[in-house]
Write a protein that holds these residues in place. Structure first.
Motif, short mmCIF file in Angstrom:
data_model
loop_
_atom_site.label_atom_id
_atom_site.label_comp_id
_atom_site.label_asym_id
_atom_site.label_seq_id
_atom_site.Cartn_x
_atom_site.Cartn_y
_atom_site.Cartn_z
N ALA A 85 40.99 33.41 50.20
CA ALA A 85 39.98 32.75 49.37
C ALA A 85 39.81 33.44 48.02
O ALA A 85 39.32 32.83 47.07
CB ALA A 85 38.65 32.70 50.11
N LYS A 86 40.18 34.69 47.93
CA LYS A 86 40.05 35.41 46.67
C LYS A 86 41.11 34.99 45.66
O LYS A 86 40.94 35.21 44.46
CB LYS A 86 40.12 36.92 46.92
N GLY A 87 42.18 34.35 46.11
CA GLY A 87 43.25 33.93 45.21
C GLY A 87 42.96 32.57 44.59
O GLY A 87 41.99 31.88 44.91
N TYR A 88 43.83 32.16 43.68
CA TYR A 88 43.66 30.90 42.95
C TYR A 88 43.71 29.70 43.89
O TYR A 88 42.85 28.82 43.83
CB TYR A 88 44.73 30.77 41.87
N ILE A 89 44.69 29.67 44.78
CA ILE A 89 44.83 28.52 45.70
C ILE A 89 43.63 28.46 46.64
O ILE A 89 43.09 27.39 46.90
CB ILE A 89 46.15 28.62 46.48
N GLY A 90 43.19 29.61 47.13
CA GLY A 90 42.02 29.64 48.02
C GLY A 90 40.76 29.15 47.33
O GLY A 90 40.00 28.37 47.89
N ARG A 91 40.54 29.59 46.10
CA ARG A 91 39.36 29.13 45.35
C ARG A 91 39.44 27.63 45.11
O ARG A 91 38.43 26.92 45.18
CB ARG A 91 39.24 29.89 44.03
N SER A 92 40.64 27.13 44.81
CA SER A 92 40.82 25.69 44.60
C SER A 92 40.49 24.91 45.86
O SER A 92 39.81 23.87 45.80
CB SER A 92 42.25 25.38 44.16
N LEU A 93 40.96 25.39 47.02
CA LEU A 93 40.66 24.73 48.29
C LEU A 93 39.17 24.76 48.61
O LEU A 93 38.60 23.78 49.09
CB LEU A 93 41.46 25.37 49.43
N ILE A 94 38.53 25.88 48.33
CA ILE A 94 37.09 26.00 48.59
C ILE A 94 36.32 25.04 47.70
O ILE A 94 35.40 24.34 48.15
CB ILE A 94 36.62 27.46 48.40
N ASN A 95 36.68 24.98 46.42
CA ASN A 95 36.01 24.05 45.50
C ASN A 95 36.20 22.60 45.95
O ASN A 95 35.27 21.79 45.91
CB ASN A 95 36.51 24.24 44.07
N TRP A 96 37.40 22.26 46.39
CA TRP A 96 37.68 20.90 46.87
C TRP A 96 36.82 20.59 48.09
O TRP A 96 36.22 19.52 48.20
CB TRP A 96 39.17 20.76 47.19
N ALA A 97 36.77 21.54 49.05
CA ALA A 97 35.99 21.32 50.28
C ALA A 97 34.50 21.22 49.97
O ALA A 97 33.79 20.40 50.55
CB ALA A 97 36.26 22.45 51.27
N GLU A 98 34.01 22.04 49.05
CA GLU A 98 32.59 21.98 48.69
C GLU A 98 32.25 20.67 47.97
O GLU A 98 31.17 20.13 48.16
CB GLU A 98 32.19 23.19 47.85
N ASP A 99 33.16 20.18 47.17
CA ASP A 99 32.96 18.87 46.55
C ASP A 99 32.89 17.77 47.60
O ASP A 99 32.08 16.84 47.50
CB ASP A 99 34.07 18.55 45.54
N LEU A 100 33.74 17.87 48.61
CA LEU A 100 33.75 16.90 49.70
C LEU A 100 32.42 16.95 50.47
O LEU A 100 31.81 15.92 50.76
CB LEU A 100 34.93 17.18 50.64
N VAL A 101 31.95 18.17 50.77
CA VAL A 101 30.69 18.34 51.50
C VAL A 101 29.53 17.84 50.65
O VAL A 101 28.55 17.29 51.18
CB VAL A 101 30.51 19.82 51.90
N ALA A 102 29.59 18.02 49.33
CA ALA A 102 28.50 17.62 48.44
C ALA A 102 28.27 16.10 48.46
O ALA A 102 27.21 15.63 48.08
CB ALA A 102 28.79 18.07 47.02
N ARG A 103 29.23 15.34 48.94
CA ARG A 103 29.10 13.88 49.01
C ARG A 103 28.53 13.40 50.34
O ARG A 103 28.32 12.20 50.51
CB ARG A 103 30.47 13.22 48.79
N MET A 104 28.31 14.30 51.28
CA MET A 104 27.78 13.94 52.60
C MET A 104 26.30 14.32 52.67
O MET A 104 25.97 15.51 52.68
CB MET A 104 28.56 14.67 53.69
N PRO A 105 25.41 13.34 52.74
CA PRO A 105 23.98 13.61 52.62
C PRO A 105 23.41 14.66 53.57
O PRO A 105 22.82 15.62 53.14
CB PRO A 105 23.33 12.25 52.87
N VAL A 106 23.55 14.53 54.86
CA VAL A 106 22.95 15.47 55.80
C VAL A 106 23.72 16.78 55.83
O VAL A 106 23.13 17.87 55.81
CB VAL A 106 22.88 14.85 57.22
N VAL A 107 25.03 16.68 55.85
CA VAL A 107 25.88 17.86 55.90
C VAL A 107 25.65 18.73 54.67
O VAL A 107 25.62 19.96 54.76
CB VAL A 107 27.37 17.46 56.02
N ARG A 108 25.47 18.11 53.51
CA ARG A 108 25.25 18.83 52.26
C ARG A 108 24.03 19.75 52.37
O ARG A 108 24.08 20.92 51.98
CB ARG A 108 25.06 17.82 51.13
N SER A 109 22.95 19.23 52.91
CA SER A 109 21.71 20.03 53.03
C SER A 109 21.91 21.22 53.95
O SER A 109 21.49 22.35 53.64
CB SER A 109 20.57 19.16 53.55
N ILE A 110 22.51 20.98 55.10
CA ILE A 110 22.73 22.06 56.07
C ILE A 110 23.67 23.10 55.49
O ILE A 110 23.40 24.31 55.55
CB ILE A 110 23.30 21.48 57.39
#
Length: 134
Positions: A85-110
């Motif tokens: 996760a400290k590398g470029y690819i890991g940060r990109s994957l984390i950002n992608w996953a967080e963007d995906l979670v940000a679109r889910m109403p209940v999951v986003r809050s938790i």
């Protein structure tokens, strides 16, 4: 000079009760700590060990159950994920996953609540828990 009166002598059972309570104060934290560690190891092992392919183990060790193997595997997994996760690819994957979670109403809050708690608890700065906030 007057001698102060002696306090009344405690009975046998009062001394026995005091000794028992003192022993309880000494033994209970140690026993509870050992119990919690054992429960944690058994919990993690029960979840992680079934995920380990048996083909990775030499034949004599296939049926050998060693307590804590799941904890070690889980720690190594978390270490590798953190390293990636400290590398470029890991940060990109984390950002992608967080963007995906940000679109889910209940999951986003938790997720955001748990993430905020984890960042506060595991923060490496010494300013954590310095002031109360609403």
């Amino acid at each position: 000079m007057t001698i102060p009166p002696r306090p009344p002598r405690r009975g046998f059972f009062a001394g026995l009760r005091a000794s028992f309570l003192t022993g309880l104060v000494v033994v209970a934290p140690a026993v509870l700590t050992l119990w919690l560690i054992r429960a944690f190891v058994e919990f993690v092992d029960s979840r992680v060990v079934p995920l380990i392919p048996v083909t990775w183990l030499p034949e004599p060790l296939e049926n050998l159950r060693i307590p804590g193997v799941g904890v070690v595997v889980a720690l190594v997994f978390v270490l590798v994920v953190g390293w990636l996760a400290k590398g470029y690819i890991g940060r990109s994957l984390i950002n992608w996953a967080e963007d995906l979670v940000a679109r889910m109403p209940v999951v986003r809050s938790i997720y955001n609540a748990i993430k905020q708690i984890a960042e506060t608890v595991f923060a490496q700065s010494s300013t954590s828990f310095k002031r109360a906030c609403l």
